[in-house]
Motif scaffolding. Structure first.
Motif, PDB file in Angstrom:
ATOM      1  N   THR A  55      21.280  -2.980  35.035  1.00 13.16           N
ATOM      2  CA  THR A  55      21.672  -1.804  33.950  1.00 13.16           C
ATOM      3  C   THR A  55      20.254  -1.343  33.490  1.00 13.16           C
ATOM      4  O   THR A  55      19.391  -2.190  33.330  1.00 13.16           O
TER       5      THR A  55
ATOM      6  N   SER B 253      28.627  -1.788  31.110  1.00  8.81           N
ATOM      7  CA  SER B 253      27.637  -1.988  32.066  1.00  8.81           C
ATOM      8  C   SER B 253      27.022  -3.220  32.084  1.00  8.81           C
ATOM      9  O   SER B 253      26.718  -3.928  33.201  1.00  8.81           O
TER      10      SER B 253
ATOM     11  N   SER C 242      34.311   3.387  37.047  1.00 10.82           N
ATOM     12  CA  SER C 242      32.775   3.905  37.384  1.00 10.82           C
ATOM     13  C   SER C 242      32.825   5.179  37.587  1.00 10.82           C
ATOM     14  O   SER C 242      33.630   5.657  38.532  1.00 10.82           O
TER      15      SER C 242
ATOM     16  N   LYS D 107      27.775   4.844  36.647  1.00 17.01           N
ATOM     17  CA  LYS D 107      28.105   4.547  35.205  1.00 17.01           C
ATOM     18  C   LYS D 107      29.278   4.060  34.977  1.00 17.01           C
ATOM     19  O   LYS D 107      30.075   4.624  35.713  1.00 17.01           O
TER      20      LYS D 107
ATOM     21  N   GLU E 192      22.976   3.113  32.389  1.00 12.70           N
ATOM     22  CA  GLU E 192      23.613   3.469  33.704  1.00 12.70           C
ATOM     23  C   GLU E 192      23.042   2.278  34.637  1.00 12.70           C
ATOM     24  O   GLU E 192      22.230   1.639  34.305  1.00 12.70           O
TER      25      GLU E 192
END
Length: 208
Positions: free
Chosen positions: A97, A121, A30, A114, A79
């Motif tokens: 998300t 995600s 991430s 993200k 994201e």
């Protein structure tokens, strides 16, 4: 999830997936998302532990960001944000998300991030929904919730937690399956709501 010959594999999985799941740190898959580009006309959202992303105007009957909105985080579709607020349904916070908007402004106090190409995600969101990461998050809570209801979990400690991940292909397969179930559930709820409204209409017309 259980060990098999010293390796971690799920009890149930799709065919053709045989590789063990690997332990990783969240920070390895991430990247942090922070700041904004100055646009203040974007939807301003908040996270509900039960309902996910909600427009502040819908949840609070108005935008409660005030002057703090200029410090909100610009979040893009796909994201995620971790609301490290304590609640009855999410003792150690919750992750969602962004899917319903292309871009939105979210509170800076959320830990927004993200995923890299190694993680989905949606899979990360579902993984946190299992509450399994709570065992890692519990270790980070040095004291009770703050006056604002947030747990004392900073970003660096949060992304330092250990998670178990399969290949990206298996992540996509699992999250796609679960997303389809969510869609079916939502359709059924919509049909139920329509039937309730129809029943209430009949009650008004058929009884004096």
């Amino acid at each position: 999830m259980f060990p098999q010959n010293g390796e971690t594999v799920p009890r149930l999985r799709f065919t053709n997936f045989v590789s063990p799941w690997e332990q990783r740190k969240l920070e390895e898959v991430s990247k942090r998302v922070r700041g904004n580009d100055g646009r203040m006309d974007l939807p301003t959202l908040t996270i509900s532990a039960r309902n996910g992303w909600l427009d502040q105007r819908e949840r609070f009957s108005g935008n409660i960001a005030g002057n703090e909105q200029k410090n909100y985080t610009l979040l893009k579709k796909g994201e995620l944000s971790y609301n490290h607020g304590n609640s009855k349904s999410a003792k150690y916070g919750t992750i969602f998300t962004l899917r319903t908007y292309e871009e939105a402004l979210v509170p800076r106090v959320y830990h927004s991030f993200k995923t890299t190409q190694e993680a989905s995600s949606d899979f990360i969101e579902y993984m946190f929904a299992t509450k399994r990461p709570d065992r890692e998050l519990r270790k980070l809570v040095s004291s009770g919730a703050r006056m604002d209801g947030l747990l004392n979990i900073n970003y660096n400690d949060f992304v330092g937690i250990k998670i178990i991940l399969p290949s990206i292909e298996e992540q996509i397969r699992i999250s796609g399956f679960l997303r389809n179930l969510d869609h079916t559930i939502a359709l059924h709820h919509e049909q139920i709501d329509k039937l309730i409204k129809l029943k209430n209409a009949y009650l008004k017309m058929m009884f004096i």
